[in-house]
Design an enzyme around this catalytic site. Structure first.
Site, PDB file in Angstrom:
ATOM      1  N   PRO A   1     -14.589  77.769 -42.787  1.00 57.15           N
ATOM      2  CA  PRO A   1     -13.120  77.646 -42.749  1.00 57.15           C
ATOM      3  C   PRO A   1     -12.475  78.826 -43.476  1.00 57.15           C
ATOM      4  CG  PRO A   1     -14.073  76.133 -44.358  1.00 57.15           C
ATOM      5  CD  PRO A   1     -15.212  76.745 -43.613  1.00 57.15           C
TER       6      PRO A   1
ATOM      7  N   THR B   1      -8.535  80.309 -44.277  1.00 55.06           N
ATOM      8  CA  THR B   1      -7.075  80.300 -44.225  1.00 55.06           C
ATOM      9  C   THR B   1      -6.588  81.691 -43.862  1.00 55.06           C
ATOM     10  OG1 THR B   1      -6.906  78.521 -45.819  1.00 55.06           O
ATOM     11  CG2 THR B   1      -5.041  80.046 -45.709  1.00 55.06           C
TER      12      THR B   1
ATOM     13  N   ALA C   1      -8.254  75.420 -43.562  1.00 56.07           N
ATOM     14  CA  ALA C   1      -7.635  74.347 -44.319  1.00 56.07           C
ATOM     15  C   ALA C   1      -6.279  73.951 -43.747  1.00 56.07           C
ATOM     16  CB  ALA C   1      -7.455  74.794 -45.760  1.00 56.07           C
TER      17      ALA C   1
ATOM     18  N   GLN D   1     -10.791  71.471 -41.344  1.00 53.10           N
ATOM     19  CA  GLN D   1     -10.862  71.217 -42.789  1.00 53.10           C
ATOM     20  C   GLN D   1      -9.528  70.642 -43.278  1.00 53.10           C
ATOM     21  OE1 GLN D   1     -10.824  74.384 -45.879  1.00 53.10           O
ATOM     22  NE2 GLN D   1     -12.819  73.572 -46.444  1.00 53.10           N
TER      23      GLN D   1
ATOM     24  N   TYR E   1      -9.232  73.361 -55.371  1.00 60.29           N
ATOM     25  CA  TYR E   1      -8.084  72.611 -54.840  1.00 60.29           C
ATOM     26  C   TYR E   1      -8.153  71.154 -55.327  1.00 60.29           C
ATOM     27  CZ  TYR E   1      -7.368  76.924 -52.382  1.00 60.29           C
ATOM     28  OH  TYR E   1      -7.161  78.254 -52.117  1.00 60.29           O
TER      29      TYR E   1
ATOM     30  N   ARG F   1     -17.058  69.438 -48.065  1.00 57.92           N
ATOM     31  CA  ARG F   1     -17.394  70.770 -48.597  1.00 57.92           C
ATOM     32  C   ARG F   1     -17.246  70.786 -50.117  1.00 57.92           C
ATOM     33  NH1 ARG F   1     -15.476  77.073 -47.667  1.00 57.92           N
ATOM     34  NH2 ARG F   1     -17.562  77.660 -47.017  1.00 57.92           N
TER      35      ARG F   1
END
Ligand SMILES: Cc1cc2nc3c(=O)[nH]c(=O)nc-3n(C[C@H](O)[C@H](O)[C@H](O)COP(=O)(O)O)c2cc1C
Length: 387
Positions: A49, A51, A82, A125, A204, A251
């Protein structure tokens, strides 16, 4: 002598940065078909993934994103970047979301384009930024396990701003966030994804609950390892209940300090998390920045009964000439089932073919272009063979 289909292929003549070269295809386990549960995969290469900030200002995926993912359809599995499950979880400008009908319609355009290009399954994601967010971006005060600000600044629509102190989540905020993850997972399926990846890595929100540096709670969600893993376990279970465990991945990034996070008990934390989820029948566990030389990697492999995707650490900031293939083969040999690569896919829409041919890879041209809008540095990376 035993010949693989690749041995029977003739040499291939290509031009690379204007220089002609002859390449002899090579066979590899990495490129052999595989399965993810009941899903057939054309190969063991997973697009990690990433961004790329090419959604619109409301988080709706764009036609440009559909083109970008379709260009990379030869990956065995694509894990799309994401996407936030609610407004407050948004991290940066023009990042994707998956909580409104317009988001679902935008993502549908992406999954349709990948399917039309002959691609395999896609997972989406789901990421809540927690303290990695700003009122200038989301219009809201960020939520986090504890009121501990992200060190330094972060990008907002008004340029770089000092991070704000997040609001400590109440029990009601926790329940609502868990429900938002489940609803976002349903939305992802409605948009044509085969499943979702719960993002508990890279500092995050979920990672903020795991790490004692960001989780100073005194209630059932903070303190001991068993309490700090609780939020992640609740989110994963809620998503699995909503769409099925076989469509739910997770993840993690053990020991990663990105976004100012520090873990002081990595070796206890992740084994406890995996033990709590081992019987859930999840689609996969995805370890970011996996280093098979670390004993923890072997421990986590042994603890995880299902599919393990490893995203190997590459040796330098520059991509290795082989695109990380050596590291990919090494994590497979160390017990991973599938290998995720990020920047090699970013810079090489035809990475799978380059691996098959043993051809050199394009470098990421300009790191700045990773996170700005537009096609430059996004959909304009050249293939070895055009057309
Ligand atoms: C431009 C960019 C964006 C990224 N965005 C995400 C993301 O949305 N979610 C995530 O879990 N990791 C993200 N990552 C981390 C990658 O998935 C991957 O773990 C990292 O790039 C290391 O793998 P690599 O060396 O193969 O690139 C991002 C990395 C890059 C370079």
């Amino acid at each position: 002598m035993y010949l693989t289909p690749f041995d029977l292929e003739p040499d291939i003549h290509v031009r690379f940065y204007g220089v002609g070269m002859t390449i002899t295809p090579v066979a590899s386990h990495l490129l052999a078909p595989a399965r993810l549960g009941s899903l057939p995969l054309a190969n063991r290469l997973v697009m990690a993934p990433m961004t790329r900030n090419r959604a619109d200002s409301d988080g709706v995926p764009t036609a440009l994103m559909a083109e970008y993912y379709a260009q990379r359809a030869s990956a065995g599995l694509i894990i799309a970047e994401a996407a936030t499950p609610n407004a407050v979880g948004r991290t940066y400008p023009d990042t994707a979301a998956v909580h409104r009908p317009a988001h679902v319609a935008g993502w549908r355009r992406v999954t349709d384009a990948v399917r039309a290009a002959g691609g395999g399954p896609m997972f989406l994601q789901i990421q809540h930024g927690g303290r990695v967010g700003h009122p200038d971006t989301s219009g809201l005060t960020p939520l986090a396990p504890s009121p501990v600000a992200l060190p330094g600044t972060l990008h907002t629509p008004r340029g770089k701003q000092t991070a704000v102190v997040p609001r400590e989540m109440t029990r009601a905020d926790i329940d609502a966030t868990v429900a938002d993850f489940a609803a976002a997972a349903r939305n992802a399926l409605a948009a044509g994804f085969a499943g979702v990846e719960v993002h508990s890595a890279n500092g995050y929100l979920l990672h903020q609950f795991l790490a004692a540096s960001t989780n100073r709670r005194a209630d059932a969600y903070g303190g001991s390892v068993d309490r700090r893993i609780r939020f992640v376990v609740e989110v994963v279970h809620a998503v699995a209940d909503a769409i099925g465990p076989e469509r739910t991945g997770l993840r993690v990034s053990p020991g990663n300090t990105v976004n100012g996070i520090t873990e002081d008990d990595t070796d206890e934390l992740y084994p406890a998390l995996l033990a709590a989820l081992a019987d859930s029948g999840l689609a996969y566990l995805h370890i970011a920045f996996a280093d098979p030389r670390r004993p923890l990697f072997g421990r986590l492999r042994a603890l995880w009964p299902g599919t393990l995707i490893a995203n190997p650490v590459l040796p330098t900031d520059r991509l290795p000439a082989d695109g990380g293939r050596q590291q990919a083969e090494r994590v497979l040999a160390a017990g991973a089932d599938l290998v995720a690569l990020g920047r090699p896919f970013l810079a090489n829409p035809d990475l799978v073919e380059r691996f098959r041919l043993g051809a050199p890879v394009n470098q990421v041209r300009d790191a700045y272009l990773m996170y700005v809008g537009g096609p430059t540095g996004y959909t304009d990376y050249p293939r070895l063979r055009q057309g």
